[in-house]
Design a protein around this motif. Structure first.
Motif, PDB file in Angstrom:
ATOM      1  N   ASN A 186      15.740 122.418  16.691  1.00  0.00           N
ATOM      2  CA  ASN A 186      14.855 121.438  17.315  1.00  0.00           C
ATOM      3  C   ASN A 186      13.624 121.282  16.438  1.00  0.00           C
ATOM      4  N   ALA A 187      13.564 120.204  15.688  1.00  0.00           N
ATOM      5  CA  ALA A 187      12.498 120.011  14.702  1.00  0.00           C
ATOM      6  C   ALA A 187      11.115 119.845  15.326  1.00  0.00           C
ATOM      7  N   SER A 188      11.044 119.577  16.633  1.00  0.00           N
ATOM      8  CA  SER A 188       9.733 119.428  17.267  1.00  0.00           C
ATOM      9  C   SER A 188       9.137 120.781  17.663  1.00  0.00           C
ATOM     10  N   LYS A 189       9.913 121.836  17.536  1.00  0.00           N
ATOM     11  CA  LYS A 189       9.455 123.186  17.878  1.00  0.00           C
ATOM     12  C   LYS A 189       9.145 123.966  16.598  1.00  0.00           C
ATOM     13  N   PHE A 208       6.773 136.524  19.513  1.00  0.00           N
ATOM     14  CA  PHE A 208       6.955 135.198  18.932  1.00  0.00           C
ATOM     15  C   PHE A 208       7.557 134.270  19.965  1.00  0.00           C
ATOM     16  N   GLY A 209       7.415 132.982  19.705  1.00  0.00           N
ATOM     17  CA  GLY A 209       7.996 131.986  20.579  1.00  0.00           C
ATOM     18  C   GLY A 209       8.251 130.704  19.815  1.00  0.00           C
ATOM     19  N   PHE A 210       9.145 129.886  20.324  1.00  0.00           N
ATOM     20  CA  PHE A 210       9.430 128.576  19.751  1.00  0.00           C
ATOM     21  C   PHE A 210       8.654 127.564  20.578  1.00  0.00           C
ATOM     22  N   LEU A 211       7.594 127.023  20.004  1.00  0.00           N
ATOM     23  CA  LEU A 211       6.692 126.151  20.755  1.00  0.00           C
ATOM     24  C   LEU A 211       6.509 124.809  20.069  1.00  0.00           C
ATOM     25  N   GLY A 212       6.330 123.790  20.887  1.00  0.00           N
ATOM     26  CA  GLY A 212       5.969 122.468  20.416  1.00  0.00           C
ATOM     27  C   GLY A 212       4.710 122.022  21.129  1.00  0.00           C
ATOM     28  N   LYS A 213       4.206 120.859  20.760  1.00  0.00           N
ATOM     29  CA  LYS A 213       2.986 120.352  21.397  1.00  0.00           C
ATOM     30  C   LYS A 213       3.156 120.202  22.897  1.00  0.00           C
ATOM     31  N   ASP A 214       4.339 119.814  23.345  1.00  0.00           N
ATOM     32  CA  ASP A 214       4.576 119.638  24.779  1.00  0.00           C
ATOM     33  C   ASP A 214       4.497 120.962  25.538  1.00  0.00           C
ATOM     34  N   MET A 240       6.715 127.417  10.470  1.00  0.00           N
ATOM     35  CA  MET A 240       8.104 127.216  10.198  1.00  0.00           C
ATOM     36  C   MET A 240       8.704 126.473  11.390  1.00  0.00           C
ATOM     37  N   LYS A 241       9.520 125.494  11.139  1.00  0.00           N
ATOM     38  CA  LYS A 241      10.147 124.727  12.215  1.00  0.00           C
ATOM     39  C   LYS A 241      11.450 125.386  12.645  1.00  0.00           C
ATOM     40  N   HIS A 242      11.759 125.209  13.912  1.00  0.00           N
ATOM     41  CA  HIS A 242      13.003 125.721  14.480  1.00  0.00           C
ATOM     42  C   HIS A 242      14.137 124.875  13.923  1.00  0.00           C
ATOM     43  N   GLU A 243      15.209 125.501  13.494  1.00  0.00           N
ATOM     44  CA  GLU A 243      16.276 124.745  12.832  1.00  0.00           C
ATOM     45  C   GLU A 243      17.080 123.851  13.772  1.00  0.00           C
TER      46      GLU A 243
END
Length: 56
Positions: free
Chosen positions: A6-9, A20-26, A1-4
């Motif tokens: 920040n779409a990259s997270k 849980f955490g909000f993570l992106g590739k970076d 599920m994407k963060h509302e």
């Protein structure tokens, strides 16, 4: 599920530790980031990173 906001997270849920955490590739390349978010050792965090690189 994407963060509302920040779409990259993505929302990543770690069921074994009930965290849980909000993570992106970076975030996978930040030193100590996975260890901090999921309260894991460096060795376990490396396994989580490897898995998430294939998923995110």
């Amino acid at each position: 599920m994407k963060h509302e906001e920040n779409a990259s997270k993505h929302v990543v849920i770690y069921l074994q530790k009930n965290r849980f955490g909000f993570l992106g590739k970076d975030d996978l390349d930040k030193e100590g980031g996975i260890e901090h978010v999921f309260h894991e050792t460096e060795m376990v965090a490396d396994e989580i990173r490897e898995f998430l690189r294939g998923v995110l």
